[in-house]
Design a protein around this motif. Structure first.
Motif, mmCIF file in Angstrom:
data_model
loop_
_atom_site.group_PDB
_atom_site.id
_atom_site.type_symbol
_atom_site.label_atom_id
_atom_site.label_comp_id
_atom_site.label_asym_id
_atom_site.label_seq_id
_atom_site.Cartn_x
_atom_site.Cartn_y
_atom_site.Cartn_z
ATOM 1 N N GLU A 1 0.799 -1.217 0.000
ATOM 2 C CA GLU A 1 0.000 0.000 0.000
ATOM 3 C C GLU A 1 0.838 1.276 0.000
ATOM 4 O O GLU A 1 0.467 2.266 -0.626
ATOM 5 N N LEU A 2 1.983 1.259 0.696
ATOM 6 C CA LEU A 2 2.700 2.498 0.963
ATOM 7 C C LEU A 2 4.201 2.277 1.036
ATOM 8 O O LEU A 2 4.667 1.269 1.563
ATOM 9 N N GLN B 1 0.846 6.244 -9.264
ATOM 10 C CA GLN B 1 1.197 6.483 -7.867
ATOM 11 C C GLN B 1 0.980 7.942 -7.487
ATOM 12 O O GLN B 1 1.267 8.838 -8.265
ATOM 13 N N ARG C 1 2.126 6.073 -2.822
ATOM 14 C CA ARG C 1 1.004 5.126 -2.769
ATOM 15 C C ARG C 1 0.527 4.790 -4.178
ATOM 16 O O ARG C 1 0.257 5.711 -4.922
ATOM 17 N N PRO C 2 0.393 3.539 -4.529
ATOM 18 C CA PRO C 2 0.925 2.351 -3.856
ATOM 19 C C PRO C 2 2.452 2.300 -3.999
ATOM 20 O O PRO C 2 3.031 2.988 -4.841
#
Length: 142
Positions: free
Chosen positions: A28-29, A51, A102-103
């Motif tokens: 996710e991050l 992103q 993100r991602p």
């Protein structure tokens, strides 16, 4: 493999400290802290196709060009770069900022290889264009 606590060193005293990676956030991050030892020239204009990036200046001043908007940000200020938006950014002098992507995708690996010196590094790539093409899902030059 990228991991929390890893430090990636770039030219001119530039450092990236990985705070949370794709492995820790299920993709996710990617959370990093970027530290500039001194002023840096703007990198080539680029975009991230899928992103979003968020930056928060913790110390110093950052010069950013996002789309057609050029601005400087100081301590406590934050800004976001939406997906597929051309941008460039650099520090005006010594600076430190929090940076979220993100991602996460393969962004940490991109920086490991861009600034690394091993056999898979950008410096050892048979073709710079091939290296950039390998990470087209993460970054594209405009």
């Amino acid at each position: 493999m990228a991991h929390a606590g890893q430090e990636i060193r770039g030219p001119g005293g530039y450092r990236l400290l990985l705070v949370r990676t794709a492995a820790e956030t299920d993709g996710e991050l990617l959370e990093m802290e970027a530290v500039y030892a001194d002023a840096a020239g703007l990198p080539p204009e680029h975009l991230h196709p899928s992103q979003e990036e968020r930056f928060e200046v913790l110390e110093g001043s950052v010069h950013a060009v996002i789309g057609d908007v050029e601005r400087r940000y100081g301590p406590g200020e934050a800004f976001t770069v939406p997906p597929n938006t051309p941008h460039r950014m650099a520090a005006d002098g010594p600076a430190r900022m929090r940076w979220e992507v993100r991602p996460a995708l393969r962004t940490a690996e991109f920086f490991e290889r861009l600034y690394g010196d091993g056999p898979d590094s950008a410096r050892e790539a048979a073709s710079p264009a091939g290296f950039v093409a390998e990470f087209a899902g993460e970054i594209r030059l405009t």
